[in-house]
Design an enzyme around this catalytic site. Structure first.
Site, PDB file in Angstrom:
ATOM      1  CD  GLU A  84      37.562  -3.739 -19.732  1.00  0.00           C
ATOM      2  OE1 GLU A  84      38.377  -2.793 -18.856  1.00  0.00           O
ATOM      3  OE2 GLU A  84      36.771  -4.152 -19.073  1.00  0.00           O
ATOM      4  CB  ALA A 198      38.026  -1.437  -4.143  1.00  0.00           C
ATOM      5  CD  GLU A 199      34.848  -4.234  -6.183  1.00  0.00           C
ATOM      6  OE1 GLU A 199      34.033  -3.359  -6.812  1.00  0.00           O
ATOM      7  OE2 GLU A 199      36.103  -4.257  -6.784  1.00  0.00           O
ATOM      8  CG  ASP A 322      30.759  -0.361  -6.715  1.00  0.00           C
ATOM      9  OD1 ASP A 322      31.898   0.000  -6.529  1.00  0.00           O
ATOM     10  OD2 ASP A 322      30.693  -1.192  -7.698  1.00  0.00           O
ATOM     11  CG  ASN A 408      31.557   0.299 -15.210  1.00  0.00           C
ATOM     12  OD1 ASN A 408      32.848   0.082 -14.903  1.00  0.00           O
ATOM     13  ND2 ASN A 408      30.499  -0.046 -14.285  1.00  0.00           N
TER      14      ASN A 408
END
Length: 691
Positions: A84, A198-199, A322, A408
């Site tokens: 990425e 966070a999840e 989310d 995203n």
């Protein structure tokens, strides 16, 4: 000490401190120094310039000659997971990161390796990364290269030798599943980094460091002391938007993710695309009496010297789906109503394109850029007009957009020449339903990825989604708030964009191509095959009077882990192009095509229970057996019979732990593994074509 935290009476402070501060964890705070402004021939910072536009003034490549682009060199990143990274180009050297936070330094003229630096991230930390063991790049400042490692360290590397100068553990709690995947930023003599998780229910914050000595000037928000008053008015104001009854869940607290991606531009403050995901996702679970839950899903402005709060704008109050705000922020000067305005352009996951006044955070306009059904629009005060049919509890919600959808993290660009923003949009269908049985860190069968620490408070796909996936490139007019042109792709999960003064837009795609378009009308100008699907954004720079375009390629990320749009799976590679390039493409490798697994005995009565166990421990990595194709991680429905027959040998201290697979010793029993096997085999049988 730079601290912006909230501390108040003990009976109220602990949940809010660990909840709202966490909101700053998902904070995509891209902070850029005016001293690192990119010269036209280089790509010195993550978003190219201090406005994050990803717009280059280079114009050698045009719509008329783009067809003459050819490969100049390629470089093997020696990686097999998602790439990425935005390459950084400074003084003739390209710095690019690979999975597991490995840094490569290359000679931009030849593509030859100068050095690599491996921070040696313990592979057991891979399970803490919700969305692959990726890294989005480095910052370069005064002879040092800065990288955030997946396990939470900030490392300074000598830009010339590749040797470590210093490193610092950025984590405030080593026992929590924090990660860093974002790129650091350098602003006003400080190296700034955020974090994620966070999840998993971790608390968010940003840290700033002295780049010369690794000392830490401050943390925003700071850890604080629950016995003391709030440390500033912004934290006290945020506390009022949370229900204290929902702040302690089991042994945990409400959590929110943050990832660094804000912007600083001579305005005296850092605009932070802030708190990403509240955790749990379910608003009713984390805040039963309601409340907006500041500062989740927000843009927050901070003073770069002190971390002091300036203003905020919340894009999705009481986020239930989310709808993170961690997508790229772009600063632009545009004319609205006949007057020049200093604005922020932002296209987050909730499906609306926002124009915000960056001087004071006031809402200007918002318009959906894809179909949405969670809201019908925004009122004049900048609040969404929500669709009441999505109310909880109990409703099945086919939300448009879904959590991974619309946009995203993939980068957006903006051209002041055309006045258009260019960004990837998508639909990844998902059905959500509030999980009445959810409790913090108490994993139960059927709760998505709860077995490795996820806390969603939602059932994921309790029935199949009805919508179809799509991926597209959109050119958007932020003044008129309308689409000007679009390019449909074959799949979601396409790469970010680059736009140039030559009126060319570049984008890589999930089906393994690098494309060039006319920035004015979207006409496709050129295409080159890539070795695998592309999720990162390209960059451009000039060397010896010649313009080059480079892109780092490697398929993965959360969606790319379990599915794919190309049959190529060449290891991670940097490809560099220029007009007249004559180099040969390196050989591509392809996925091995296996048949659906068969020939292993199982008890059909175990399939139902095995379904819940699989969803809880496996589904977001391996996908649905035999239904998804597999991507960066194999689909188990296409495993060999021997692999499935001996699945316990892979699940308990297995051979793939050095690649990041979790060890389920003590979390699953051998009997439960047998039931997971039954689900894999039963699903393969169910989807197998009938003879």
């Amino acid at each position: 000490m730079l601290t912006t935290t909230f501390a108040r009476k003990r009976e109220e402070s602990v949940p809010l401190r660990k909840g709202i501060q966490r909101a700053l964890l998902g904070l995509s705070c891209l902070v850029l120094s005016t001293t690192s402004f990119a010269a036209g021939g280089e790509w010195r910072t993550h978003g190219y310039d201090d406005a994050g536009t990803r717009y280059s003034p280079l114009a050698q490549i045009t719509p008329d000659n783009a067809k003459e682009l050819g490969l100049v060199w390629s470089y093997d990143l020696e990686s097999s997971r998602g790439v990425e990274a935005t390459p950084i180009v400074v003084d003739g050297v390209m710095y690019v990161t690979a999975p597991w936070s490995v840094v490569h330094a290359l000679d931009v003229r030849s593509g030859k390796r100068l050095w690599t630096y491996d921070p040696e991230v313990p592979r057991e930390k891979g399970k803490n990364a919700c969305c692959d063991v990726v890294n989005r790049g480095v910052a370069v400042h005064e002879g040092k290269v800065f990288v955030g490692s997946l396990d939470g360290r900030l490392v300074a590397i000598d830009a010339r030798t590749g040797k470590r100068v210093w490193e610092r553990n950025t984590l405030i709690d080593d026992d929590k599943p924090y990660t860093i995947t974002g790129a650091p930023r350098v602003i006003k003599g400080k190296v700034v980094i955020g974090n994620g998780g966070a999840e998993f229910g971790v608390r968010g914050y940003i840290t700033a460091y002295d780049p010369t000595a690794a000392s830490r000037p401050g943390v925003v928000p700071g850890p604080g002391d629950p016995s003391l008053p709030f440390e500033d008015a912004s934290m006290e104001a945020a506390a009022k938007t949370w229900d204290p009854a929902g702040q302690v869940l089991g042994s945990g607290r409400r959590r929110h993710g943050v990832e660094l991606d804000g912007l600083y531009r001579k305005a005296g403050f850092c605009c932070t695309s802030a708190p990403a995901t509240p955790s749990p996702w379910s608003h009713r679970k984390r805040s039963p009496a309601g409340g907006d839950n500041l500062y989740t899903a927000s843009i927050v402005a901070l003073r770069p010297d002190t971390g002091e709060y300036v203003w905020h704008y919340q894009q999705t109050p009481a986020d239930n789906w989310d709808y993170t705000s961690t997508q790229d922020l772009i600063l632009a000067d545009i004319e609205l109503g006949g007057k020049p305005r200093k604005v922020i352009l932002h296209a987050p996951k909730n499906g609306f394109f926002f124009v915000i006044d960056r001087t004071d955070g006031k809402f200007i306009s918002a318009q959906n850029f894809v179909p949405v059904n969670w809201a019908t629009g925004y009122d004049e005060n900048g609040r969404p007009i929500e669709n009441p049919e999505g109310a909880w509890p109990g409703h099945l919600s086919m939300r448009f957009p879904a959590p991974s959808a619309r946009t995203n993290w993939h980068s957006m660009s903006y051209s002041p020449q055309t006045g258009l923003a260019y960004f990837p949009a998508q639909n990844i269908p998902l059905v959500l339903q509030e999980d009445k049985n959810w409790s913090y860190n108490q994993a139960q069968p059927g709760q998505a990825m709860a077995g490795i620490g996820w806390n969603l408070g939602m059932l994921v796909n309790p029935r199949p989604p009805a919508s179809q996936p799509f991926g597209r490139l959109i050119a958007w007019d932020p003044v008129q708030q309308k689409e000007v042109w679009r390019k449909e792709h074959v799949s979601p999960w396409n790469g970010g964009t680059l736009v140039t003064a030559g009126n060319v837009v570049f984008q890589g795609t999930a089906d393994a191509r690098l494309l060039a378009f006319d920035a004015r009308d979207g006409k496709e100008l050129w295409s080159a095959p890539m070795g695998t699907g592309v999720i990162a954004a390209p960059v451009t720079y000039e060397v010896d009077g010649k313009q080059y375009v480079s892109i780092a390629v490697g398929w993965g990320g959360v969606y790319g882990n379990f599915t794919r749009a190309s049959e190529r799976r060449t290891p991670g590679t940097v490809y560099t192009f220029a007009l007249g390039g004559k180099a040969e493409m390196p050989a591509f490798t392809e996925y091995q095509l296996n048949n659906l697994v068969s020939g292993v005995d199982y008890n059909p009565d175990d399939v139902a229970e095995g379904t819940g166990l699989y969803v809880t421990n496996c589904v977001f990595c391996h996908g649905v057996p035999g239904v998804d194709k597999g991507g960066g991680i194999p689909n188990l429905g296409y495993s060999t019979a021997e692999t499935i027959a001996h699945l316990d040998q892979f699940v308990f201290k297995g051979p793939f732990m050095p690649r990041g697979m979790p060890d389920f010793t003590g979390k699953l029993t051998p009997e439960q593994v047998e039931k997971i096997k039954a689900f894999i085999l039963g699903t393969a049988d169910a989807v197998r074509p009938k003879k």
